[in-house]
Design an enzyme around this catalytic site. Structure first.
Site, PDB file in Angstrom:
ATOM      1  N   LYS A 254       0.805  -1.218   0.000  1.00 20.19           N
ATOM      2  CA  LYS A 254       0.000   0.000   0.000  1.00 20.19           C
ATOM      3  C   LYS A 254       0.840   1.272   0.000  1.00 20.19           C
ATOM      4  O   LYS A 254       0.477   2.261  -0.642  1.00 20.19           O
ATOM      5  CB  LYS A 254      -0.950  -0.003   1.201  1.00 20.19           C
ATOM      6  CG  LYS A 254      -2.028  -1.071   1.125  1.00 20.19           C
ATOM      7  CD  LYS A 254      -2.947  -1.013   2.328  1.00 20.19           C
ATOM      8  CE  LYS A 254      -3.994  -2.109   2.255  1.00 20.19           C
ATOM      9  NZ  LYS A 254      -4.922  -2.060   3.404  1.00 20.19           N
TER      10      LYS A 254
ATOM     11  N   ASN B  32      -4.783   1.915  -1.717  1.00 20.80           N
ATOM     12  CA  ASN B  32      -5.295   0.541  -1.811  1.00 20.80           C
ATOM     13  C   ASN B  32      -6.215   0.324  -3.004  1.00 20.80           C
ATOM     14  O   ASN B  32      -6.842  -0.719  -3.125  1.00 20.80           O
ATOM     15  CB  ASN B  32      -5.983   0.121  -0.512  1.00 20.80           C
ATOM     16  CG  ASN B  32      -7.320   0.815  -0.279  1.00 20.80           C
ATOM     17  OD1 ASN B  32      -7.675   1.782  -0.953  1.00 20.80           O
ATOM     18  ND2 ASN B  32      -8.065   0.322   0.699  1.00 20.80           N
TER      19      ASN B  32
ATOM     20  N   GLY C  37       0.413   0.543  14.673  1.00 17.16           N
ATOM     21  CA  GLY C  37       0.714   0.131  13.313  1.00 17.16           C
ATOM     22  C   GLY C  37       0.505   1.291  12.364  1.00 17.16           C
ATOM     23  O   GLY C  37      -0.630   1.737  12.172  1.00 17.16           O
TER      24      GLY C  37
ATOM     25  N   GLY D  63       0.383   1.035   5.715  1.00 16.64           N
ATOM     26  CA  GLY D  63      -0.653   1.539   4.827  1.00 16.64           C
ATOM     27  C   GLY D  63      -2.017   1.648   5.460  1.00 16.64           C
ATOM     28  O   GLY D  63      -2.654   2.705   5.434  1.00 16.64           O
TER      29      GLY D  63
ATOM     30  N   GLY E 210     -12.155  -7.125  11.234  1.00 13.29           N
ATOM     31  CA  GLY E 210     -11.564  -6.629  10.001  1.00 13.29           C
ATOM     32  C   GLY E 210     -12.510  -6.648   8.817  1.00 13.29           C
ATOM     33  O   GLY E 210     -12.462  -5.757   7.960  1.00 13.29           O
TER      34      GLY E 210
END
Length: 276
Positions: A72, A93, A133, A136, A245
């Site tokens: 990404k 993306n 984190g 991307g 997710g």
């Protein structure tokens, strides 16, 4: 699905591909709606990615590309035009071919995450958030949380350069947001996000100490390996409201479809036909 010589292709590019869920969402929808398009996963490692992306769009039946880890961030330097969101996030993306034949990219991960929160009745405005984190997907989520009006956002990544880049971008475009870096302790944060790949493999360590998460926090994970990761399972046991997710994935697909010039739909319709 009957693939013919007229079938058009959306490439889903990343590495590894064993956690990919998009083909099992897009393709049943395309089949039900009679749309002659198919999403195909391509397992492409970093050294081959740049050449592969360009080659994919040399094919006349390519509709676009879905980009996932670990590509990404690098995609931003491989396209001619980036949306504002992708520029802020420093990641991309979605790639399509512009009318002038040049590649252009956008980023929808963050919008999908925020839309998932809103659908669950949680408004990020005025809240504090921790994003662990800053690759991307983490950059995209942090950018969209800032856009949605969080008052404070803390960032953590083992790569200082990624974390500091994201902090500088948020401070540049959203100066009203208080940005902290190097924070991995979730205590006191109302929104907690794992945007790392931890949880993709059995036995992975947790991205943070779940015991420190406030019981009433909203906790999200970007990992698609399982509906409930070990991280989310422990957070839910504490009483936290959680977002898996795939929620982020379902929320952003209608935007992808529109971006690629295909008939769009709603997350509810996609869930009805999905074969996850």
């Amino acid at each position: 699905m009957n693939i013919t010589g007229n079938t058009r292709v959306i490439g889903h590019i990343g590495y590894p591909t064993h956690t990919f869920k998009s083909p099992m969402i897009y393709n049943p929808y395309f089949e039900q709606m009679g749309i002659d398009v198919v999403v195909v996963p391509f397992s492409v490692t970093t050294e081959y990615y740049a050449n592969f992306l360009r080659s994919l769009f040399n094919c006349g039946n390519t509709v676009g590309a879905l980009i996932t880890m670990p590509h990404k961030v690098s995609t931003t330097s491989l396209v001619s035009r980036l949306s504002k969101t992708a520029q802020i996030a420093g990641s991309c993306n979605a790639v399509r071919l512009g009318k002038d034949g040049q590649l252009e990219g956008d980023m929808f991960d963050g919008e999908g995450f925020v839309q998932g929160m809103l659908r669950k009745g949680v408004n990020p405005h005025g809240k504090s958030a921790l994003v662990v984190g800053c690759g991307g997907v983490g950059r995209a989520i942090a950018a969209s949380l800032a856009k949605a009006g969080v008052a404070r956002i803390a960032l953590f990544d083992i790569a200082d350069s990624s974390m500091m880049f994201l902090a500088s971008q948020i401070q540049r475009y959203y100066p009203e947001v208080d940005v902290l870096t190097g924070i991995r302790n979730p205590q006191g944060y109302e929104i907690v996000v794992n945007a790392t790949s931890l949880g993709m493999e059995e036995g992975d360590e947790l991205p943070m100490d779940v015991a420190l998460i406030d019981n009433d926090a909203f906790v999200g994970d970007v990992v698609l390996r399982a509906e409930m990761t070990a991280f989310l399972s422990q957070a839910k046991e504490k009483g936290c409201q959680v977002q898996v997710g795939t929620d982020m994935l379902f929320e952003q697909i209608p935007v992808y479809l529109e971006y690629f010039g295909l008939p769009t739909t709603t997350p509810d319709v996609l869930r009805r036909y999905a074969k996850i």
